[in-house]
Design a protein around this motif. Sequence first.
Motif, PDB file in Angstrom:
ATOM      1  N   ASN A  52     -20.534  -0.524  -8.950  1.00 50.44           N
ATOM      2  CA  ASN A  52     -20.334  -2.215  -9.000  1.00 50.44           C
ATOM      3  C   ASN A  52     -21.008  -3.222  -8.313  1.00 50.44           C
ATOM      4  O   ASN A  52     -21.965  -2.482  -7.394  1.00 50.44           O
ATOM      5  CB  ASN A  52     -18.715  -2.159  -8.955  1.00 50.44           C
ATOM      6  CG  ASN A  52     -18.105  -1.572  -7.430  1.00 50.44           C
ATOM      7  OD1 ASN A  52     -18.754  -1.978  -6.562  1.00 50.44           O
ATOM      8  ND2 ASN A  52     -17.037  -0.974  -7.497  1.00 50.44           N
ATOM      9  N   GLN A  88     -16.227 -10.435 -13.362  1.00 46.60           N
ATOM     10  CA  GLN A  88     -16.681  -9.096 -13.060  1.00 46.60           C
ATOM     11  C   GLN A  88     -15.691  -8.628 -11.922  1.00 46.60           C
ATOM     12  O   GLN A  88     -15.059  -9.367 -11.081  1.00 46.60           O
ATOM     13  CB  GLN A  88     -18.083  -9.586 -12.405  1.00 46.60           C
ATOM     14  CG  GLN A  88     -18.701  -7.983 -12.044  1.00 46.60           C
ATOM     15  CD  GLN A  88     -18.663  -7.494 -10.610  1.00 46.60           C
ATOM     16  OE1 GLN A  88     -18.420  -8.143  -9.755  1.00 46.60           O
ATOM     17  NE2 GLN A  88     -18.416  -6.301 -10.768  1.00 46.60           N
ATOM     18  N   GLN A  96     -11.118  -3.148 -12.005  1.00 44.63           N
ATOM     19  CA  GLN A  96     -12.049  -2.329 -12.548  1.00 44.63           C
ATOM     20  C   GLN A  96     -11.751  -1.142 -13.164  1.00 44.63           C
ATOM     21  O   GLN A  96     -10.938  -0.306 -12.625  1.00 44.63           O
ATOM     22  CB  GLN A  96     -13.296  -2.028 -11.789  1.00 44.63           C
ATOM     23  CG  GLN A  96     -14.781  -1.286 -12.118  1.00 44.63           C
ATOM     24  CD  GLN A  96     -15.539  -1.293 -11.343  1.00 44.63           C
ATOM     25  OE1 GLN A  96     -15.478  -1.412 -10.044  1.00 44.63           O
ATOM     26  NE2 GLN A  96     -16.835  -0.931 -11.753  1.00 44.63           N
ATOM     27  N   HIS A 102     -20.606  -4.119 -14.509  1.00 41.48           N
ATOM     28  CA  HIS A 102     -20.648  -4.850 -15.762  1.00 41.48           C
ATOM     29  C   HIS A 102     -20.284  -6.136 -15.648  1.00 41.48           C
ATOM     30  O   HIS A 102     -19.230  -6.440 -14.852  1.00 41.48           O
ATOM     31  CB  HIS A 102     -20.047  -4.208 -16.857  1.00 41.48           C
ATOM     32  CG  HIS A 102     -18.711  -3.745 -16.800  1.00 41.48           C
ATOM     33  ND1 HIS A 102     -18.060  -2.802 -15.739  1.00 41.48           N
ATOM     34  CD2 HIS A 102     -17.602  -4.188 -17.149  1.00 41.48           C
ATOM     35  CE1 HIS A 102     -16.879  -2.695 -15.994  1.00 41.48           C
ATOM     36  NE2 HIS A 102     -16.649  -3.586 -16.803  1.00 41.48           N
ATOM     37  N   ILE A 103     -20.585  -7.166 -16.271  1.00 37.15           N
ATOM     38  CA  ILE A 103     -20.309  -8.603 -16.442  1.00 37.15           C
ATOM     39  C   ILE A 103     -19.805  -8.930 -17.491  1.00 37.15           C
ATOM     40  O   ILE A 103     -20.630  -8.841 -18.492  1.00 37.15           O
ATOM     41  CB  ILE A 103     -21.448  -9.600 -15.729  1.00 37.15           C
ATOM     42  CG1 ILE A 103     -21.791  -8.967 -14.219  1.00 37.15           C
ATOM     43  CG2 ILE A 103     -21.145 -10.973 -15.748  1.00 37.15           C
ATOM     44  CD1 ILE A 103     -22.965  -9.591 -13.879  1.00 37.15           C
TER      45      ILE A 103
END
Length: 140
Positions: A52, A88, A96, A102-103
């Motif tokens: 992340n 995000q 998460q 990842h966005i």
Amino acid sequence: MTYDPDNIFARILRGEIPCHKVYEDETTLAFMDVMPQVDGHTLVIPKAPSRNLLDADPAVLGPLMANVQKIARAARQAFGAEGVLVKQFNEPAAGQTVFHLHIHVLPRKTGEDIRPHAGKMADHGLLAQHAGMIRAALES
């Protein structure tokens, strides 16, 4: 916490799992979220393994964010959106669930509801159509 090379996004990057690709270059892949919260919901990921934002190499973040901007502009155009929500998440406490950086890019219209991001997968024909719309906007 360590990066898991068998997470779903790593598997997509290796071509083991198909996706509805929107954009790809040497550093980044963008594709449709299979459980979209709005039409045009796109995910933008680095090709470099990063759990992340907290462990990503800073050199990965510049190209990633430039491509997030590119995809956000194209998604806004493609869906006639008034704005774009970019979000995000980092680690489970923050929401998460896939542990590859990842966005989320969500084109937004005033008054439009955001659907839940769980449960039912979208129709793949519709996702392919939406990916095509964003690709067309990228080319214009």
